[in-house]
Design a protein around this motif. Structure first.
Motif, PDB file in Angstrom:
ATOM      1  N   ALA A   1       0.814  -1.209   0.000  1.00 50.97           N
ATOM      2  CA  ALA A   1       0.000   0.000   0.000  1.00 50.97           C
ATOM      3  C   ALA A   1       0.852   1.265   0.000  1.00 50.97           C
ATOM      4  CB  ALA A   1      -0.919  -0.004   1.227  1.00 50.97           C
ATOM      5  N   ALA A   2       1.997   1.231   0.694  1.00 51.05           N
ATOM      6  CA  ALA A   2       2.857   2.418   0.750  1.00 51.05           C
ATOM      7  C   ALA A   2       3.417   2.762  -0.623  1.00 51.05           C
ATOM      8  CB  ALA A   2       3.991   2.192   1.744  1.00 51.05           C
TER       9      ALA A   2
ATOM     10  N   ASN B   1       2.123   1.906  -3.517  1.00 48.66           N
ATOM     11  CA  ASN B   1       1.010   2.371  -4.348  1.00 48.66           C
ATOM     12  C   ASN B   1       0.685   3.829  -4.058  1.00 48.66           C
ATOM     13  OD1 ASN B   1       0.749  -0.142  -5.539  1.00 48.66           O
ATOM     14  ND2 ASN B   1      -0.769  -0.853  -4.043  1.00 48.66           N
ATOM     15  N   TRP B   2       0.785   4.186  -2.785  1.00 50.27           N
ATOM     16  CA  TRP B   2       0.513   5.565  -2.385  1.00 50.27           C
ATOM     17  C   TRP B   2       1.518   6.535  -3.020  1.00 50.27           C
ATOM     18  CZ3 TRP B   2       3.719   8.503   1.013  1.00 50.27           C
ATOM     19  CH2 TRP B   2       3.176   9.704   1.439  1.00 50.27           C
TER      20      TRP B   2
ATOM     21  N   TYR C   1      -1.947   5.886   3.863  1.00 53.76           N
ATOM     22  CA  TYR C   1      -1.690   5.127   2.643  1.00 53.76           C
ATOM     23  C   TYR C   1      -2.963   4.653   1.935  1.00 53.76           C
ATOM     24  CZ  TYR C   1       3.188   4.887   4.115  1.00 53.76           C
ATOM     25  OH  TYR C   1       4.472   5.203   4.472  1.00 53.76           O
ATOM     26  N   ASN C   2      -4.067   4.639   2.637  1.00 52.21           N
ATOM     27  CA  ASN C   2      -5.285   4.086   2.058  1.00 52.21           C
ATOM     28  C   ASN C   2      -5.991   5.122   1.176  1.00 52.21           C
ATOM     29  OD1 ASN C   2      -7.296   2.220   1.554  1.00 52.21           O
ATOM     30  ND2 ASN C   2      -8.479   2.780   3.386  1.00 52.21           N
ATOM     31  N   HIS C   3      -5.300   5.591   0.137  1.00 51.87           N
ATOM     32  CA  HIS C   3      -5.858   6.605  -0.759  1.00 51.87           C
ATOM     33  C   HIS C   3      -5.426   6.315  -2.191  1.00 51.87           C
ATOM     34  CE1 HIS C   3      -7.472   9.578   2.162  1.00 51.87           C
ATOM     35  NE2 HIS C   3      -6.569   9.044   2.958  1.00 51.87           N
ATOM     36  N   LYS C   4      -6.359   6.480  -3.106  1.00 46.19           N
ATOM     37  CA  LYS C   4      -6.070   6.528  -4.532  1.00 46.19           C
ATOM     38  C   LYS C   4      -6.313   7.953  -5.002  1.00 46.19           C
ATOM     39  CE  LYS C   4      -7.360   1.717  -5.420  1.00 46.19           C
ATOM     40  NZ  LYS C   4      -8.246   0.807  -6.203  1.00 46.19           N
ATOM     41  N   PHE C   5      -5.424   8.453  -5.837  1.00 43.89           N
ATOM     42  CA  PHE C   5      -5.427   9.885  -6.119  1.00 43.89           C
ATOM     43  C   PHE C   5      -5.977  10.198  -7.504  1.00 43.89           C
ATOM     44  CE2 PHE C   5      -2.141   9.317  -2.889  1.00 43.89           C
ATOM     45  CZ  PHE C   5      -2.557  10.248  -1.957  1.00 43.89           C
TER      46      PHE C   5
ATOM     47  N   HIS D   1     -11.638   8.386  -5.131  1.00 45.39           N
ATOM     48  CA  HIS D   1     -10.293   8.932  -5.094  1.00 45.39           C
ATOM     49  C   HIS D   1     -10.179  10.088  -4.097  1.00 45.39           C
ATOM     50  CE1 HIS D   1     -10.421   6.851  -8.977  1.00 45.39           C
ATOM     51  NE2 HIS D   1      -9.122   6.721  -8.868  1.00 45.39           N
ATOM     52  N   SER D   2      -8.922  10.496  -3.875  1.00 44.94           N
ATOM     53  CA  SER D   2      -8.583  11.656  -3.062  1.00 44.94           C
ATOM     54  C   SER D   2      -7.746  12.613  -3.905  1.00 44.94           C
ATOM     55  CB  SER D   2      -7.791  11.246  -1.817  1.00 44.94           C
ATOM     56  OG  SER D   2      -8.506  10.309  -1.042  1.00 44.94           O
TER      57      SER D   2
ATOM     58  N   GLN E   1      -5.528  14.923   0.778  1.00 47.10           N
ATOM     59  CA  GLN E   1      -4.329  14.964   1.616  1.00 47.10           C
ATOM     60  C   GLN E   1      -3.608  16.283   1.387  1.00 47.10           C
ATOM     61  OE1 GLN E   1      -1.723  11.582   1.444  1.00 47.10           O
ATOM     62  NE2 GLN E   1      -3.361  10.096   1.810  1.00 47.10           N
TER      63      GLN E   1
END
Length: 546
Positions: free
Chosen positions: A78-79, A81-82, A135-139, A260-261, A293
């Motif tokens: 996850a890190a 991917n972040w 880390y739990n974010h898709k941008f 997403h974020s 973020q």
């Protein structure tokens, strides 16, 4: 690898004594190196020669890889991917001005970032930080949609003459209001209109990646790699600005809000010339219920005899993540006053590092965090005394509601040349719920023998049953008594802010927390007349608190 060889060597004598052969060899694997297997062609007895050969082969293997800075594998967790998602946003955004200089700065930041390990729970600076929320974010790209009513609600009446707004880290002239020219050549604004006389100093500060004990270096490098614009506050020598200035960083939701974020990287550079004075209010906020973020970095440089009052408020939406680094350098006889309030976001982290490098430098820090509904508020501070007769004062207070987590970790370091210094660090926390958590770790390191004073302390408590009973005996309801005690705990911190609108809204928010918190208070074991006798004569003391 070396640990494995050590274990093999330690077991050598026992293996030889019992004549036990090694069956199929020894296999080693690690995330930091490719799989390397030592497989003998046939079964053999372990000898000194075979162990020495194994050590030589492992040494040759280790020399091939840089184990200190391992190369991250894309998408392995996850890190990664972040960080890959943030890199994708970086490639699609460009600086708003000084393209060549800013592109070089961003490239250098990306190079520095690639040499750093991602934050993880085994690293001491992030031991208590909820990295899963980070880390739990898709941008996705920011939408740029600004809630004007919400933005204007964050304006303070005292700053009506000067308000600068940065939307997603970029200066927005549409939402800002400011005079055409500040007195005596001072400048406050973005990069687009930065005067030539300040450009060298500003870009010099942008090139620096500050590091401290508590992990701000990674997020400073992340900001440097993605910065697009800079909020510059430049005050020339001898200029004293009496009116407060407000800088608002507004974060907008992503274009795809369902999955997403968005991410933004505000940057602030404050340059205070000799014998100058200024007051700056920095407000971080965003759209209601928006998911994003924010990774701001603030650099403050105070020259001899200057004075800066900085007020910072973090009031993001409940789904936001905020990780900020503030670095200040104070020279001879300069004074830095900082007031900070964390009361928004699901995760808010603030790293505050102050270097008192000049003689007779002074730093006054007051911070507060209001955590509720599962939020995590994290304040880390570092005060370094390297100049003589420096003074640093710190007071931090936390209110922790239902399922929330408040963290304070600070260090005061007085180096050996810094004689005659006076340092004080205090941290207090109030638990409003039995499901809240508090971690407090104040530390003090004093190297010289000649100091004026050095103290630190920490307290954690809940609302005391005796105090509640005392107020209820005078006609107050239990709920009203809880609200009064809660407000009394943090009122003097809020009074440090000279903005009436802000103070009124905070008091309303504190009232809501006191209403919703599941407060567990203890009844006293003292009964009858003895209980009331213990409270006689305390009316005057209680009145001074409330």
């Amino acid at each position: 690898a070396r640990g494995l060889v050590t274990r093999v060597r330690n077991s050598h004598q026992e293996n030889v004594a019992h004549s036990r052969p090694i069956g199929s060899g020894v296999a080693m694997s690690s995330r930091r190196m490719q799989r390397y297997t030592l497989r003998p062609r046939a079964r053999f007895r372990l000898t000194e020669e075979s162990v020495d050969k194994m050590v030589a082969e492992v040494d040759a293997l280790i020399a091939t890889y840089d184990l200190r800075q391992p190369k991250r594998t894309r998408g392995s967790n996850a890190a990664n991917n972040w960080i890959e998602g943030l890199n994708g946003l970086r490639d699609s955004s460009q600086p708003v001005a000084f393209t060549d200089q800013m592109t070089h700065i961003r490239s250098d930041g990306k190079h520095i970032l690639e040499q750093m390990n991602l934050p993880h729970k085994k690293a001491e600076p992030y031991r208590f930080l909820n990295l899963r929320r980070l880390y739990n974010h898709k941008f996705d790209r920011s939408s740029g949609d600004v809630d004007v009513n919400l933005l204007e609600a964050g304006f303070q009446e005292e700053t009506r003459g000067f308000r600068q707004v940065f939307v997603d880290g970029v200066f927005s002239e549409e939402h800002s209001s400011f005079p055409n020219e500040l007195p005596d050549g001072a400048y406050v604004g973005g990069l687009q209109h930065l005067p030539a006389r300040f450009q060298e100093d500003v870009f010099k500060q942008l090139a620096i990646v500050h590091e401290d004990l508590y992990g701000s270096g990674f997020f400073s490098a992340l900001n440097k790699a993605n910065v697009r614009d800079v909020a510059v506050v430049a005050i020339p020598d001898g200029v004293k600005l009496k009116e407060p200035m407000q800088i608002t960083f507004y974060s907008t939701p992503p274009e795809d809000q369902d999955r997403h974020s968005s991410a933004n990287f505000p940057r602030v550079v404050v340059l205070s010339g000799k014998d100058s004075e200024a007051t700056v209010y920095i407000n971080h906020m965003g759209g209601r219920n928006a998911q994003y973020q924010s990774n701001p970095v603030t650099t403050v440089n105070l020259q001899d005899g200057s004075e800066l009052n900085m007020y910072t408020q973090i009031q993001h939406s409940k789904n936001a993540v905020h990780v900020e680094a503030v670095n200040a350098t104070i020279l001879n006889e300069a004074k830095f006053t900082w007031r900070g309030l964390l009361n928004g976001g699901t995760l808010s982290r603030l790293n505050l590092a102050v270097d008192l490098t000049g003689d007779d430098a002074e730093c006054d820090i007051v911070g507060a965090s209001l955590a509720n509904d599962g939020a995590q508020m994290d304040i880390h501070t570092m005060m370094r005394h390297t100049g003589e007769r420096g003074v640093s004062k710190q007071e931090h207070r936390s209110m922790v509601g239902s399922r929330a987590h408040a963290i304070f970790r600070g260090q005061v370091l007085i180096t050996k040349p810094a004689i005659g210094c006076d340092a004080d660090q205090q941290s207090r926390a109030l638990l409003l719920s039995d499901t809240g958590t508090v971690d407090q770790m104040p530390t003090l390191v004093v190297e010289p023998d000649d100091v004026e004073g050095a103290a630190h302390g920490s307290t954690v408590s809940d609302l005391q049953g005796e105090e509640l009973f005392y107020m209820m005996c005078r006609g107050l309801t239990e709920e009203t008594a809880k609200i009064m005690l809660t407000k009394g705990f943090i009122r003097h911190i809020i009074q440090e802010f000279p903005f009436e609108n802000m103070k009124a809204r905070l008091m309303d928010q504190i009232t809501e927390v006191a209403h919703s918190a599941s407060v567990q208070w203890r009844y006293t074991d003292i009964e009858g007349d003895e209980f009331f006798d213990n409270f006689m004569g305390r009316d005057e003391e209680m009145a001074s608190v409330f």
